[in-house]
Motif scaffolding. Sequence first.
Motif, mmCIF file in Angstrom:
data_model
loop_
_atom_site.group_PDB
_atom_site.id
_atom_site.type_symbol
_atom_site.label_atom_id
_atom_site.label_comp_id
_atom_site.label_asym_id
_atom_site.label_seq_id
_atom_site.Cartn_x
_atom_site.Cartn_y
_atom_site.Cartn_z
ATOM 1 N N LEU A 19 0.495 -0.931 -0.326
ATOM 2 C CA LEU A 19 0.270 -0.155 0.050
ATOM 3 C C LEU A 19 0.722 1.120 -0.466
ATOM 4 C CD1 LEU A 19 -2.255 1.200 0.554
ATOM 5 C CD2 LEU A 19 -2.812 1.274 2.659
ATOM 6 N N VAL A 20 1.823 1.256 0.810
ATOM 7 C CA VAL A 20 2.227 2.532 1.570
ATOM 8 C C VAL A 20 3.154 2.649 -0.081
ATOM 9 C CG1 VAL A 20 4.283 4.066 2.179
ATOM 10 C CG2 VAL A 20 2.314 2.432 4.298
ATOM 11 N N ALA A 21 4.234 1.440 -0.461
ATOM 12 C CA ALA A 21 5.190 1.628 -1.756
ATOM 13 C C ALA A 21 4.212 2.233 -2.496
ATOM 14 C CB ALA A 21 5.946 0.185 -2.358
ATOM 15 N N ARG A 22 2.959 2.289 -3.069
ATOM 16 C CA ARG A 22 2.161 2.407 -4.290
ATOM 17 C C ARG A 22 1.609 3.619 -4.524
ATOM 18 N NH1 ARG A 22 -2.017 -1.544 -4.138
ATOM 19 N NH2 ARG A 22 -0.427 -2.087 -5.466
ATOM 20 N N LEU A 23 1.225 3.514 -2.571
ATOM 21 C CA LEU A 23 1.097 5.721 -2.821
ATOM 22 C C LEU A 23 2.515 6.590 -2.860
ATOM 23 C CD1 LEU A 23 -0.968 5.574 0.419
ATOM 24 C CD2 LEU A 23 -2.165 6.270 -1.614
ATOM 25 N N ARG A 24 3.120 5.726 -2.111
ATOM 26 C CA ARG A 24 4.565 7.161 -2.773
ATOM 27 C C ARG A 24 4.915 7.534 -4.542
ATOM 28 N NH1 ARG A 24 8.038 3.450 -0.679
ATOM 29 N NH2 ARG A 24 8.659 2.717 -2.492
ATOM 30 N N LEU A 55 -5.876 11.416 -5.918
ATOM 31 C CA LEU A 55 -4.727 11.040 -4.845
ATOM 32 C C LEU A 55 -5.791 10.909 -3.762
ATOM 33 C CD1 LEU A 55 -1.864 14.141 -4.401
ATOM 34 C CD2 LEU A 55 -2.337 11.754 -5.237
ATOM 35 N N GLY A 56 -6.949 11.458 -3.200
ATOM 36 C CA GLY A 56 -7.747 11.050 -2.316
ATOM 37 C C GLY A 56 -8.879 9.354 -2.860
ATOM 38 N N ASN A 57 -7.913 9.269 -4.040
ATOM 39 C CA ASN A 57 -8.923 8.206 -4.957
ATOM 40 C C ASN A 57 -8.043 6.777 -4.840
ATOM 41 O OD1 ASN A 57 -11.558 9.124 -5.200
ATOM 42 N ND2 ASN A 57 -10.897 9.617 -7.704
ATOM 43 N N LEU A 58 -7.183 7.583 -4.854
ATOM 44 C CA LEU A 58 -6.605 6.494 -4.746
ATOM 45 C C LEU A 58 -5.536 6.187 -3.708
ATOM 46 C CD1 LEU A 58 -3.625 5.274 -5.854
ATOM 47 C CD2 LEU A 58 -2.194 7.457 -5.358
ATOM 48 N N ALA A 59 -5.753 6.870 -2.820
ATOM 49 C CA ALA A 59 -5.724 6.077 -1.652
ATOM 50 C C ALA A 59 -7.181 5.545 -0.837
ATOM 51 C CB ALA A 59 -5.503 7.490 -0.309
ATOM 52 N N LEU A 60 -8.597 5.693 -1.582
ATOM 53 C CA LEU A 60 -9.150 4.913 -0.991
ATOM 54 C C LEU A 60 -9.075 3.542 -1.437
ATOM 55 C CD1 LEU A 60 -11.776 5.275 0.591
ATOM 56 C CD2 LEU A 60 -13.279 6.305 -1.447
ATOM 57 N N ALA A 61 -8.591 3.726 -2.960
ATOM 58 C CA ALA A 61 -8.537 2.759 -3.823
ATOM 59 C C ALA A 61 -7.781 1.301 -2.655
ATOM 60 C CB ALA A 61 -8.266 2.570 -5.015
ATOM 61 N N GLY A 62 -5.865 1.713 -2.344
ATOM 62 C CA GLY A 62 -5.887 1.199 -1.900
ATOM 63 C C GLY A 62 -6.320 0.865 -0.809
ATOM 64 N N ASN A 68 -10.237 -5.647 0.973
ATOM 65 C CA ASN A 68 -10.309 -7.175 0.341
ATOM 66 C C ASN A 68 -9.423 -8.838 1.140
ATOM 67 O OD1 ASN A 68 -12.954 -6.159 -0.717
ATOM 68 N ND2 ASN A 68 -11.140 -5.443 -1.991
ATOM 69 N N ARG A 69 -8.047 -7.796 1.146
ATOM 70 C CA ARG A 69 -7.195 -8.379 1.357
ATOM 71 C C ARG A 69 -7.329 -10.012 2.966
ATOM 72 N NH1 ARG A 69 -0.960 -7.374 -0.561
ATOM 73 N NH2 ARG A 69 -1.829 -6.444 -2.910
ATOM 74 N N ASN A 70 -7.532 -8.932 3.376
ATOM 75 C CA ASN A 70 -8.362 -9.059 4.921
ATOM 76 C C ASN A 70 -9.421 -10.005 4.800
ATOM 77 O OD1 ASN A 70 -9.876 -6.941 7.618
ATOM 78 N ND2 ASN A 70 -7.916 -8.848 8.322
ATOM 79 N N LEU A 71 -10.756 -9.407 4.153
ATOM 80 C CA LEU A 71 -11.241 -10.434 4.428
ATOM 81 C C LEU A 71 -11.090 -12.063 3.747
ATOM 82 C CD1 LEU A 71 -14.322 -10.976 4.671
ATOM 83 C CD2 LEU A 71 -14.701 -10.367 2.221
ATOM 84 N N LEU A 72 -10.215 -12.105 2.997
ATOM 85 C CA LEU A 72 -10.189 -13.160 2.688
ATOM 86 C C LEU A 72 -8.659 -14.255 3.689
ATOM 87 C CD1 LEU A 72 -8.827 -12.927 -1.207
ATOM 88 C CD2 LEU A 72 -10.586 -13.844 -0.585
ATOM 89 N N GLN A 73 -7.896 -13.214 4.227
ATOM 90 C CA GLN A 73 -7.236 -13.593 5.533
ATOM 91 C C GLN A 73 -7.947 -14.749 6.726
ATOM 92 O OE1 GLN A 73 -4.047 -11.530 5.953
ATOM 93 N NE2 GLN A 73 -2.492 -12.729 4.072
ATOM 94 N N ARG A 129 -14.229 3.697 6.192
ATOM 95 C CA ARG A 129 -14.064 5.268 7.265
ATOM 96 C C ARG A 129 -12.407 5.422 7.339
ATOM 97 N NH1 ARG A 129 -15.543 5.101 13.826
ATOM 98 N NH2 ARG A 129 -14.191 3.000 13.322
ATOM 99 N N ALA A 130 -11.673 3.981 7.640
ATOM 100 C CA ALA A 130 -10.634 4.078 7.081
ATOM 101 C C ALA A 130 -9.585 4.733 6.000
ATOM 102 C CB ALA A 130 -9.963 2.684 7.550
ATOM 103 N N GLY A 131 -10.353 4.144 5.076
ATOM 104 C CA GLY A 131 -9.649 4.912 3.562
ATOM 105 C C GLY A 131 -10.283 6.331 3.672
ATOM 106 N N ARG A 132 -11.001 6.487 3.717
ATOM 107 C CA ARG A 132 -12.093 8.340 3.694
ATOM 108 C C ARG A 132 -10.702 8.830 4.519
ATOM 109 N NH1 ARG A 132 -15.388 8.985 0.391
ATOM 110 N NH2 ARG A 132 -17.205 6.672 -0.548
ATOM 111 N N SER A 133 -10.600 8.475 5.936
ATOM 112 C CA SER A 133 -9.267 9.423 7.030
ATOM 113 C C SER A 133 -7.856 9.810 6.171
ATOM 114 C CB SER A 133 -9.611 8.690 7.756
ATOM 115 O OG SER A 133 -8.238 9.171 8.777
ATOM 116 N N VAL A 134 -7.401 8.040 5.539
ATOM 117 C CA VAL A 134 -5.860 8.346 4.856
ATOM 118 C C VAL A 134 -6.669 9.499 3.860
ATOM 119 C CG1 VAL A 134 -4.711 7.059 3.407
ATOM 120 C CG2 VAL A 134 -5.548 6.445 5.629
ATOM 121 N N ALA A 135 -7.313 9.362 3.009
ATOM 122 C CA ALA A 135 -7.242 9.907 1.800
ATOM 123 C C ALA A 135 -7.685 12.035 1.854
ATOM 124 C CB ALA A 135 -8.995 9.399 0.877
#
Length: 203
Positions: A19-24, A55-62, A68-73, A129-135
């Motif tokens: 996530l962070v590497a892609r954002l950067r 940028l906000g959309n990018l963060a939200l998508a990340g 989604n990965r969390n749900l699978l795990q 909610r977390a995504g919107r906060s980061v965005a």
Amino acid sequence: EQFKRSHLLNMQSVAGLALVARLRDQLNARLDTVQQGARLSQTETDRRERLLQSLGNLALAGIRETGNRNLLQLIEVGKMERKFLKDIYKGGLHSDVQIDLETPSVSMIRTLAKDSTFNGMVLEEQWERAGRSVAASIQTRVREGLITGQDYRTIARRVMTDSTRLARRHVETLARTSVSHIAHQTRSEVFRSSPVATGAKDP
């Protein structure tokens, strides 16, 4: 417990690397087009707002992808919890008690992970909610930098320092909370659907 800890470490890795590497990388690419934020014309102001939105959309998508990965795990955590309970009552710690446990299906575990609420919201809502906060954090940092005329590298460094720390904190907190939640939900479902123990020896 070891499996749960490995899940937490995996989610932290997702936050810290994927996530962070892609954002950067994408943040640098986008900010490279805006150099003089303090002297923007109206047309450039519109462009700046589009940049902030992207940028906000990018963060939200990340964050959503991380969710989604969390749900699978979580499904794997639930399956492991199910196996653990079944092994215990199959002749391990309680060998004098025969209990035919009705363990939830994978479909049921997925439903428990996806649709049961914790902290007043379901899993997807928590990640949203977390995504919107980061965005919002990223947009605020970038807007402040552009208005004060900072160059994009300075802005990017500040965003990576502040906003990605926030992203990691959200990811780690949600991973930890959701693991405890699905383990509890799986145990509750096992004992709710299983018959009363039979065959226990008289004292």
